[in-house]
Write a protein that holds these residues in place. Sequence first.
Motif, short mmCIF file in Angstrom:
data_model
loop_
_atom_site.label_atom_id
_atom_site.label_comp_id
_atom_site.label_asym_id
_atom_site.label_seq_id
_atom_site.Cartn_x
_atom_site.Cartn_y
_atom_site.Cartn_z
N SER A 157 0.87 -1.17 0.00
CA SER A 157 0.00 0.00 0.00
C SER A 157 0.91 1.22 0.00
O SER A 157 2.12 1.09 0.22
N VAL A 158 0.35 2.37 -0.28
CA VAL A 158 1.15 3.60 -0.22
C VAL A 158 0.40 4.62 0.62
O VAL A 158 -0.83 4.65 0.65
N THR A 159 1.15 5.44 1.32
CA THR A 159 0.57 6.50 2.15
C THR A 159 1.03 7.85 1.61
O THR A 159 2.22 8.06 1.38
N ILE A 160 0.07 8.73 1.40
CA ILE A 160 0.35 10.08 0.92
C ILE A 160 -0.30 11.05 1.87
O ILE A 160 -1.45 10.85 2.30
N GLU A 161 0.41 12.10 2.21
CA GLU A 161 -0.12 13.08 3.16
C GLU A 161 0.30 14.48 2.77
O GLU A 161 1.30 14.67 2.07
N LYS A 162 -0.49 15.43 3.19
CA LYS A 162 -0.10 16.83 3.02
C LYS A 162 0.84 17.19 4.16
O LYS A 162 0.46 17.10 5.32
#
Length: 244
Positions: A97-102
Amino acid sequence: MVSSPFILQMLTLLMVVVTAHSEKRAAILARRMVNLQSSLHFNSLRSDDIPISMAEYYVASDTCSDVEGLSNNGDPILLLSKMSTSYKNWHNNGTISVTIEKPKMGHFDGIMGKPRGIFFGKLRELHLSHENAKRLAGHFLIRHPDARHWLPDDHESHVHDTRWFEFEVQSVYFVGGFGDRSFIGNISGNVYHQDLRDDESYPCHEVNLQDALPKEVEGGSRSLSQQSSFDGFFQLIKTLIMNY
């Protein structure tokens, strides 16, 4: 007198409508976040089934509409080396899975109130023509100039085992911020990938610096100098705030 079953049915219908609207709005925010950010956490499992997360570069497929062979629907495009931990773990078990955040902006800007999401899906290796690979590399280098040292099939590259991959998003667990004011929950792949360009709140495709500028100055035909400096600055800040 209105019966209780009727009231219950109406409340249920209202909840369905609100939930659907919230999921679509969350999908818009998630796509926006993917388009504007350029690094992610690649979450995978080691051979001993211990989870590990590694930082990786990416570029949003929404911003690469001139590259044939991409989905152009919000999927991140990654450049991975076959010797990297991320690639090896994926190649061994395929569970990722991948995690993207501001990211937070400044010392007093808390991350807990920021949008972030865990994206579930699968990797697809891209087999692009020479011209399309060149276009994709150009988009990638705009976000990651240092990546010129490990571009695929580049004679001047210091690394010769890198490959392009598209992370095909199947679902998203999205946290818009604090739960009392933001959407927290699942976004289906269909909702995330739908064409959101006609949504008046945000054009997800063709995202670039011009999306942060007032409409009056897009296209280069007019510049901020044609407005008062205060008005131009105010409009820019207002647009940026509304975009997040």
